[in-house]
Enzyme design. Structure first.
Site, PDB file in Angstrom:
ATOM      1  N   PHE A 118       0.632   5.386   1.210  1.00 62.84           N
ATOM      2  CA  PHE A 118       1.512   4.348   0.648  1.00 62.84           C
ATOM      3  C   PHE A 118       1.044   4.029  -0.761  1.00 62.84           C
ATOM      4  O   PHE A 118      -0.116   3.703  -0.980  1.00 62.84           O
ATOM      5  CB  PHE A 118       1.478   3.076   1.498  1.00 62.84           C
ATOM      6  CG  PHE A 118       2.415   2.021   0.985  1.00 62.84           C
ATOM      7  CD1 PHE A 118       3.757   2.045   1.312  1.00 62.84           C
ATOM      8  CD2 PHE A 118       1.963   1.021   0.129  1.00 62.84           C
ATOM      9  CE1 PHE A 118       4.638   1.082   0.817  1.00 62.84           C
ATOM     10  CE2 PHE A 118       2.831   0.062  -0.367  1.00 62.84           C
ATOM     11  CZ  PHE A 118       4.173   0.090  -0.022  1.00 62.84           C
ATOM     12  N   ASP A 202      -6.034   5.778  -5.485  1.00 69.30           N
ATOM     13  CA  ASP A 202      -5.354   4.489  -5.351  1.00 69.30           C
ATOM     14  C   ASP A 202      -6.289   3.532  -4.611  1.00 69.30           C
ATOM     15  O   ASP A 202      -6.440   3.610  -3.381  1.00 69.30           O
ATOM     16  CB  ASP A 202      -4.043   4.705  -4.578  1.00 69.30           C
ATOM     17  CG  ASP A 202      -3.283   3.411  -4.338  1.00 69.30           C
ATOM     18  OD1 ASP A 202      -3.875   2.333  -4.484  1.00 69.30           O
ATOM     19  OD2 ASP A 202      -2.094   3.491  -3.972  1.00 69.30           O
ATOM     20  N   LYS A 231      -3.987  -6.078  -6.315  1.00 69.34           N
ATOM     21  CA  LYS A 231      -4.377  -6.945  -5.191  1.00 69.34           C
ATOM     22  C   LYS A 231      -5.612  -7.791  -5.482  1.00 69.34           C
ATOM     23  O   LYS A 231      -5.527  -8.795  -6.177  1.00 69.34           O
ATOM     24  CB  LYS A 231      -4.575  -6.095  -3.922  1.00 69.34           C
ATOM     25  CG  LYS A 231      -3.247  -5.589  -3.321  1.00 69.34           C
ATOM     26  CD  LYS A 231      -3.484  -4.964  -1.965  1.00 69.34           C
ATOM     27  CE  LYS A 231      -2.241  -4.388  -1.330  1.00 69.34           C
ATOM     28  NZ  LYS A 231      -1.455  -5.321  -0.560  1.00 69.34           N
TER      29      LYS A 231
HETATM   30  N1  PLP Z   1      -1.015   1.215  -3.101  1.00 67.10           N
HETATM   31  C1  PLP Z   1      -1.630   0.751  -1.999  1.00 67.10           C
HETATM   32  C2  PLP Z   1      -2.763   1.527  -1.411  1.00 67.10           C
HETATM   33  C3  PLP Z   1      -1.214  -0.449  -1.422  1.00 67.10           C
HETATM   34  O1  PLP Z   1      -1.827  -0.903  -0.321  1.00 67.10           O
HETATM   35  C4  PLP Z   1      -0.141  -1.157  -2.012  1.00 67.10           C
HETATM   36  C5  PLP Z   1       0.361  -2.401  -1.399  1.00 67.10           C
HETATM   37  O2  PLP Z   1       0.234  -2.637  -0.239  1.00 67.10           O
HETATM   38  C6  PLP Z   1       0.454  -0.646  -3.164  1.00 67.10           C
HETATM   39  C7  PLP Z   1      -0.003   0.534  -3.673  1.00 67.10           C
HETATM   40  C8  PLP Z   1       1.582  -1.384  -3.837  1.00 67.10           C
HETATM   41  O3  PLP Z   1       1.104  -2.558  -4.401  1.00 67.10           O
HETATM   42  P1  PLP Z   1       2.114  -3.762  -4.771  1.00 67.10           P
HETATM   43  O4  PLP Z   1       2.628  -4.285  -3.468  1.00 67.10           O
HETATM   44  O5  PLP Z   1       1.271  -4.731  -5.531  1.00 67.10           O
HETATM   45  O6  PLP Z   1       3.190  -3.176  -5.597  1.00 67.10           O
END
Ligand code: PLP
Length: 379
Positions: A118, A202, A231
């Site tokens: 994700f 990520d 986050k």
């Molecule tokens: N990448 C990862 C690993 C995530 O856990 C998340 C959100 O849960 C995102 C990207 C996307 O972040 P945002 O919700 O701040 O756009």
């Protein structure tokens, strides 16, 4: 709009530390922390002070100017990650959009990503997200991404000189806190280096101390080309960042990318304060210690529904023997505990990094009671 499913949560009105209260005055122990966001818990004085002071000083300027908090945060992120250049944005998905544009700048067509990954909901980040159910309603998306099973063999078979980047999470949080196989990240670094492929990690969910390291990649002794952050670095203030290592930091040219709010003084001053407090109070060490206490406590529960415990530090996945995660999370909420059903059969915990032994013991007590909701299914 109807983009979020109806939730049993009441309106939350107040928080303090690892506790939140709803409009009826009911207290909850928050073991989700805004999904790995509230690193310092709720209403931490350092967070409150940083937002208040910076709002009263200089909240926003354009990117035609620099600001002291922005420069300080760039230096701090460079020091903590070991990286060389930083791009600021406002969320995780935006950090991944920037990462995709860096990858596109290599001129190579293919991007490798992992099944069940994700990376966000905007269309570039969505295009590299390995969940077909999220992607398919919005296709056609950006061409180029390919989704691999998370095995070293699959990576060896797919990588080549026409690949721009390999994108991965060190722990797949949204899939239910799934760990990478032993040795995967080290081998991924070897293969990407061999083929001149960018390794984009990520750490939006795993970063800022959550796994008991500042960043999860550091536990593997490797250096990525790009790290995406969001986050926890803002502790509740929206901010994202991309950190580039070495030559990867030179791929975007002036005019290639930008954002009005990205890196504004209010967001960066808050992130400085949050990261500074994580450092000062050794919350990285606390994440490790409290993570161990949670794991030991879960092992002692010996509940037949628990199949495995995954993740590191204070990113914890609890596998269940059947699709009862929603039932467990709902029962937990009724008992005054917030946890998350990240998959049908997996509970995710991502509490504030500030939790103490009493919080963990209270969690274990409430969670074991919530698990009783699954007893009928598991026997
Ligand atoms: N990448 C990862 C690993 C995530 O856990 C998340 C959100 O849960 C995102 C990207 C996307 O972040 P945002 O919700 O701040 O756009």
């Amino acid at each position: 709009m109807f983009s979020y499913a109806p939730t049993p949560l009441k309106v939350l009105v107040r928080g303090e530390g690892a506790r939140v209260w709803d409009a009826d005055g009911v207290e909850y122990l928050d073991f989700l922390a805004g999904i790995a966001v509230n690193a310092l818990g709720h209403a931490h004085p350092v967070f409150v002070d940083a937002v208040s002071r910076q709002a009263a000083t200089l909240a926003h300027i354009s990117n035609y100017f620099a600001s002291e908090p922005q420069l300080e945060l760039a230096e701090r992120l460079k020091r903590l990650t070991g990286g060389d250049r930083v791009f600021f944005c406002n969320s995780g998905t935006e950090a991944m959009e920037a990462a995709v544009k860096v990858a596109r700048r290599t001129g190579r067509p293919r991007i490798l990503a992992l099944e069940k990954s994700f990376h966000g909901r905007t269309t570039g980040a969505l295009a590299i997200t390995g969940k077909p159910t999220l992607r398919e309603p919005f296709e056609p998306l950006m061409p180029g991404p390919e989704f691999l099973p998370t095995t070293i063999e699959a990576l060896e078979g797919a990588i080549g000189p026409d690949v721009a980047a390999l994108v991965l999470e060190p722990i797949k949080g949204e899939a239910g806190v799934l760990d990478l196989p032993e040795g995967y990240l080290v081998r991924a670094r070897e293969l990407t280096t061999e083929h001149g492929v960018l390794l984009i990690i990520d750490e939006i969910q795993t970063g800022a101390g959550r796994t008991g390291e500042w960043f999860a990649f550091q536990a593997e002794g490797i250096t990525p080309d790009i790290v995406a952050l969001a986050k926890g670095i803002g502790g509740g203030f929206p901010i994202g960042a991309l950190v580039a290592f070495g030559a990867a930091g030179d791929l975007l040219k002036p005019g290639d990318h930008g954002t009005t709010f990205g890196g504004n003084p209010l967001a960066t001053a808050t992130a400085n304060a949050v990261l500074g407090e994580i450092e000062r109070a050794d919350l990285v060490g606390n994440a490790r210690a409290m993570g161990e206490r949670i794991r030991a406590g879960l092992a002692a529960l010996t509940h037949p529904s628990i199949t495995d415990v995954s993740g590191r530090g204070l990113l914890v996945g609890i596998g269940l023997a059947g699709p009862w995660a929603n039932a467990v999370a709902t029962r937990a909420l009724e008992l005054g505990l917030i946890v998350n059903a990240a998959a049908d059969d997996r509970i995710r915990l991502a509490p504030p990094l500030t939790i103490d032994a009493d919080d963990v013991d209270r969690f274990l007590d409430l969670f074991s009671k919530a698990l009783a909701a699954t007893e009928g299914h598991s026997s």
